[in-house]
Design a protein around this motif. Sequence first.
Motif, PDB file in Angstrom:
ATOM      1  N   ASP A 249       2.914 -13.784 -47.632  1.00 23.14           N
ATOM      2  CA  ASP A 249       1.663 -13.821 -48.390  1.00 23.14           C
ATOM      3  C   ASP A 249       1.308 -15.250 -48.811  1.00 23.14           C
ATOM      4  O   ASP A 249       0.985 -15.527 -49.963  1.00 23.14           O
ATOM      5  CB  ASP A 249       1.735 -12.895 -49.618  1.00 23.14           C
ATOM      6  CG  ASP A 249       0.347 -12.610 -50.187  1.00 23.14           C
ATOM      7  OD1 ASP A 249      -0.633 -12.650 -49.417  1.00 23.14           O
ATOM      8  OD2 ASP A 249       0.252 -12.358 -51.411  1.00 23.14           O
ATOM      9  N   LEU A 250       1.386 -16.162 -47.830  1.00 25.19           N
ATOM     10  CA  LEU A 250       1.057 -17.566 -48.055  1.00 25.19           C
ATOM     11  C   LEU A 250      -0.189 -17.922 -47.254  1.00 25.19           C
ATOM     12  O   LEU A 250      -0.388 -17.431 -46.140  1.00 25.19           O
ATOM     13  CB  LEU A 250       2.207 -18.476 -47.604  1.00 25.19           C
ATOM     14  CG  LEU A 250       3.508 -18.362 -48.389  1.00 25.19           C
ATOM     15  CD1 LEU A 250       4.602 -19.160 -47.702  1.00 25.19           C
ATOM     16  CD2 LEU A 250       3.314 -18.843 -49.817  1.00 25.19           C
ATOM     17  N   ASP A 251      -1.006 -18.784 -47.842  1.00 23.17           N
ATOM     18  CA  ASP A 251      -2.193 -19.270 -47.140  1.00 23.17           C
ATOM     19  C   ASP A 251      -1.844 -20.557 -46.422  1.00 23.17           C
ATOM     20  O   ASP A 251      -1.164 -21.423 -46.970  1.00 23.17           O
ATOM     21  CB  ASP A 251      -3.331 -19.548 -48.131  1.00 23.17           C
ATOM     22  CG  ASP A 251      -3.890 -18.283 -48.732  1.00 23.17           C
ATOM     23  OD1 ASP A 251      -3.920 -17.262 -48.024  1.00 23.17           O
ATOM     24  OD2 ASP A 251      -4.300 -18.306 -49.910  1.00 23.17           O
ATOM     25  N   GLY A 252      -2.319 -20.687 -45.210  1.00 24.07           N
ATOM     26  CA  GLY A 252      -2.102 -21.907 -44.447  1.00 24.07           C
ATOM     27  C   GLY A 252      -2.794 -21.814 -43.113  1.00 24.07           C
ATOM     28  O   GLY A 252      -3.002 -20.719 -42.583  1.00 24.07           O
ATOM     29  N   ASP A 253      -3.160 -22.945 -42.599  1.00 25.54           N
ATOM     30  CA  ASP A 253      -3.766 -23.035 -41.280  1.00 25.54           C
ATOM     31  C   ASP A 253      -2.765 -23.677 -40.340  1.00 25.54           C
ATOM     32  O   ASP A 253      -1.966 -24.525 -40.734  1.00 25.54           O
ATOM     33  CB  ASP A 253      -5.043 -23.879 -41.327  1.00 25.54           C
ATOM     34  CG  ASP A 253      -6.141 -23.221 -42.152  1.00 25.54           C
ATOM     35  OD1 ASP A 253      -6.289 -21.986 -42.052  1.00 25.54           O
ATOM     36  OD2 ASP A 253      -6.830 -23.953 -42.900  1.00 25.54           O
ATOM     37  N   ILE A 254      -2.845 -23.291 -39.078  1.00 26.88           N
ATOM     38  CA  ILE A 254      -1.929 -23.801 -38.067  1.00 26.88           C
ATOM     39  C   ILE A 254      -2.685 -24.767 -37.160  1.00 26.88           C
ATOM     40  O   ILE A 254      -3.733 -24.423 -36.620  1.00 26.88           O
ATOM     41  CB  ILE A 254      -1.355 -22.659 -37.191  1.00 26.88           C
ATOM     42  CG1 ILE A 254      -0.839 -21.499 -38.029  1.00 26.88           C
ATOM     43  CG2 ILE A 254      -0.314 -23.190 -36.218  1.00 26.88           C
ATOM     44  CD1 ILE A 254       0.442 -21.743 -38.744  1.00 26.88           C
TER      45      ILE A 254
ATOM     46  N   SER B 294       1.744 -27.839 -36.906  1.00 28.20           N
ATOM     47  CA  SER B 294       1.681 -28.165 -38.326  1.00 28.20           C
ATOM     48  C   SER B 294       1.075 -27.001 -39.084  1.00 28.20           C
ATOM     49  O   SER B 294       0.105 -26.396 -38.632  1.00 28.20           O
ATOM     50  CB  SER B 294       0.814 -29.401 -38.563  1.00 28.20           C
ATOM     51  OG  SER B 294       1.330 -30.503 -37.867  1.00 28.20           O
ATOM     52  N   VAL B 295       1.664 -26.701 -40.240  1.00 30.76           N
ATOM     53  CA  VAL B 295       1.103 -25.717 -41.154  1.00 30.76           C
ATOM     54  C   VAL B 295       0.541 -26.517 -42.321  1.00 30.76           C
ATOM     55  O   VAL B 295       1.260 -27.293 -42.953  1.00 30.76           O
ATOM     56  CB  VAL B 295       2.172 -24.721 -41.649  1.00 30.76           C
ATOM     57  CG1 VAL B 295       1.543 -23.672 -42.553  1.00 30.76           C
ATOM     58  CG2 VAL B 295       2.888 -24.059 -40.478  1.00 30.76           C
ATOM     59  N   VAL B 296      -0.759 -26.366 -42.569  1.00 32.41           N
ATOM     60  CA  VAL B 296      -1.428 -27.157 -43.600  1.00 32.41           C
ATOM     61  C   VAL B 296      -2.191 -26.253 -44.547  1.00 32.41           C
ATOM     62  O   VAL B 296      -2.528 -25.120 -44.214  1.00 32.41           O
ATOM     63  CB  VAL B 296      -2.397 -28.186 -42.968  1.00 32.41           C
ATOM     64  CG1 VAL B 296      -1.638 -29.208 -42.151  1.00 32.41           C
ATOM     65  CG2 VAL B 296      -3.442 -27.504 -42.103  1.00 32.41           C
ATOM     66  N   GLY B 297      -2.472 -26.785 -45.752  1.00 27.25           N
ATOM     67  CA  GLY B 297      -3.262 -26.071 -46.742  1.00 27.25           C
ATOM     68  C   GLY B 297      -2.393 -25.213 -47.634  1.00 27.25           C
ATOM     69  O   GLY B 297      -1.204 -25.023 -47.400  1.00 27.25           O
ATOM     70  N   GLY B 298      -3.004 -24.689 -48.680  1.00 27.31           N
ATOM     71  CA  GLY B 298      -2.304 -23.763 -49.568  1.00 27.31           C
ATOM     72  C   GLY B 298      -1.105 -24.381 -50.260  1.00 27.31           C
ATOM     73  O   GLY B 298      -0.840 -25.575 -50.186  1.00 27.31           O
ATOM     74  N   GLN B 299      -0.366 -23.530 -50.934  1.00 31.38           N
ATOM     75  CA  GLN B 299       0.860 -23.924 -51.636  1.00 31.38           C
ATOM     76  C   GLN B 299       2.039 -23.649 -50.720  1.00 31.38           C
ATOM     77  O   GLN B 299       2.545 -22.540 -50.660  1.00 31.38           O
ATOM     78  CB  GLN B 299       0.995 -23.135 -52.951  1.00 31.38           C
ATOM     79  CG  GLN B 299      -0.115 -23.394 -53.939  1.00 31.38           C
ATOM     80  CD  GLN B 299      -0.087 -24.828 -54.439  1.00 31.38           C
ATOM     81  OE1 GLN B 299       0.984 -25.387 -54.674  1.00 31.38           O
ATOM     82  NE2 GLN B 299      -1.250 -25.425 -54.590  1.00 31.38           N
ATOM     83  N   LEU B 300       2.487 -24.669 -50.006  1.00 28.34           N
ATOM     84  CA  LEU B 300       3.483 -24.478 -48.965  1.00 28.34           C
ATOM     85  C   LEU B 300       4.816 -25.168 -49.253  1.00 28.34           C
ATOM     86  O   LEU B 300       5.695 -25.178 -48.392  1.00 28.34           O
ATOM     87  CB  LEU B 300       2.921 -24.979 -47.628  1.00 28.34           C
ATOM     88  CG  LEU B 300       1.642 -24.292 -47.153  1.00 28.34           C
ATOM     89  CD1 LEU B 300       1.047 -25.042 -45.965  1.00 28.34           C
ATOM     90  CD2 LEU B 300       1.926 -22.844 -46.803  1.00 28.34           C
TER      91      LEU B 300
ATOM     92  N   ASP C  70       5.868 -29.289 -38.669  1.00 26.27           N
ATOM     93  CA  ASP C  70       5.601 -29.978 -39.931  1.00 26.27           C
ATOM     94  C   ASP C  70       4.915 -28.995 -40.851  1.00 26.27           C
ATOM     95  O   ASP C  70       4.130 -28.157 -40.411  1.00 26.27           O
ATOM     96  CB  ASP C  70       4.709 -31.200 -39.701  1.00 26.27           C
ATOM     97  CG  ASP C  70       4.673 -32.137 -40.901  1.00 26.27           C
ATOM     98  OD1 ASP C  70       5.404 -31.893 -41.891  1.00 26.27           O
ATOM     99  OD2 ASP C  70       3.910 -33.120 -40.854  1.00 26.27           O
ATOM    100  N   VAL C  71       5.243 -29.075 -42.119  1.00 27.03           N
ATOM    101  CA  VAL C  71       4.621 -28.223 -43.131  1.00 27.03           C
ATOM    102  C   VAL C  71       4.114 -29.117 -44.254  1.00 27.03           C
ATOM    103  O   VAL C  71       4.861 -29.943 -44.781  1.00 27.03           O
ATOM    104  CB  VAL C  71       5.618 -27.178 -43.687  1.00 27.03           C
ATOM    105  CG1 VAL C  71       5.008 -26.402 -44.848  1.00 27.03           C
ATOM    106  CG2 VAL C  71       6.063 -26.207 -42.593  1.00 27.03           C
ATOM    107  N   ALA C  72       2.839 -28.949 -44.571  1.00 30.42           N
ATOM    108  CA  ALA C  72       2.207 -29.666 -45.685  1.00 30.42           C
ATOM    109  C   ALA C  72       2.336 -31.188 -45.547  1.00 30.42           C
ATOM    110  O   ALA C  72       2.406 -31.899 -46.547  1.00 30.42           O
ATOM    111  CB  ALA C  72       2.780 -29.185 -47.024  1.00 30.42           C
ATOM    112  N   GLY C  73       2.412 -31.678 -44.320  1.00 33.42           N
ATOM    113  CA  GLY C  73       2.488 -33.113 -44.091  1.00 33.42           C
ATOM    114  C   GLY C  73       3.818 -33.753 -44.457  1.00 33.42           C
ATOM    115  O   GLY C  73       3.936 -34.982 -44.487  1.00 33.42           O
ATOM    116  N   TYR C  74       4.849 -32.928 -44.708  1.00 30.59           N
ATOM    117  CA  TYR C  74       6.141 -33.460 -45.133  1.00 30.59           C
ATOM    118  C   TYR C  74       6.715 -34.440 -44.111  1.00 30.59           C
ATOM    119  O   TYR C  74       7.135 -35.544 -44.454  1.00 30.59           O
ATOM    120  CB  TYR C  74       7.144 -32.328 -45.388  1.00 30.59           C
ATOM    121  CG  TYR C  74       8.526 -32.835 -45.726  1.00 30.59           C
ATOM    122  CD1 TYR C  74       8.817 -33.246 -47.015  1.00 30.59           C
ATOM    123  CD2 TYR C  74       9.516 -32.931 -44.754  1.00 30.59           C
ATOM    124  CE1 TYR C  74      10.081 -33.736 -47.334  1.00 30.59           C
ATOM    125  CE2 TYR C  74      10.771 -33.415 -45.056  1.00 30.59           C
ATOM    126  CZ  TYR C  74      11.053 -33.818 -46.341  1.00 30.59           C
ATOM    127  OH  TYR C  74      12.294 -34.311 -46.645  1.00 30.59           O
TER     128      TYR C  74
END
Length: 174
Positions: free
Chosen positions: A45-50, A62-68, A103-107
Amino acid sequence: MSESQVEDVTTDAQADEDRPSRLDRLEHEGDVAADFLEDLLDIADLDGDIDMDVDGNRAVVSVVGGQLQQLVGRDGEVLEALQELTRLAVYRETGERSRLMLDVAGYRAERREALTRAAEEAVASAKEAGAPVRLDPMTPFERKVVHDAVAAAGLVSESEGEEPNRRVVVLPTS
């Protein structure tokens, strides 16, 4: 040329045409990874764009956006595990080992910049002191970034130690 040799050449040429290109294979890896990650985001139940791309010889997702942040974890530990799970999902679908980078959230992008700066500082220190500079232990991804940055600066580096304490040593010029 005998008739059987002509058939063999024709069969080989046809097999080459039927085989997907490297770019097509990498894009397919990215698609499989994106499907796996979208399902995971839904379950959690997480928001994110691929976002998908191909960089050199690997698919980059990359998974971006939301609280990741929970998908990154402390020092990227969760991200590393998630990358391995994603690679396994790709392997299950394609039957081929993947070098996919996640990559997740630009980490990883931020980490790459910080590691490049650390490598540049180590290069400067090695040149100034004329002695090897040992960096803190790093993951394989992190070591690769540092080795590339050191090589771009014209010095040589090597890895020493055993996981999880493997580190990069920047060697001074001779």
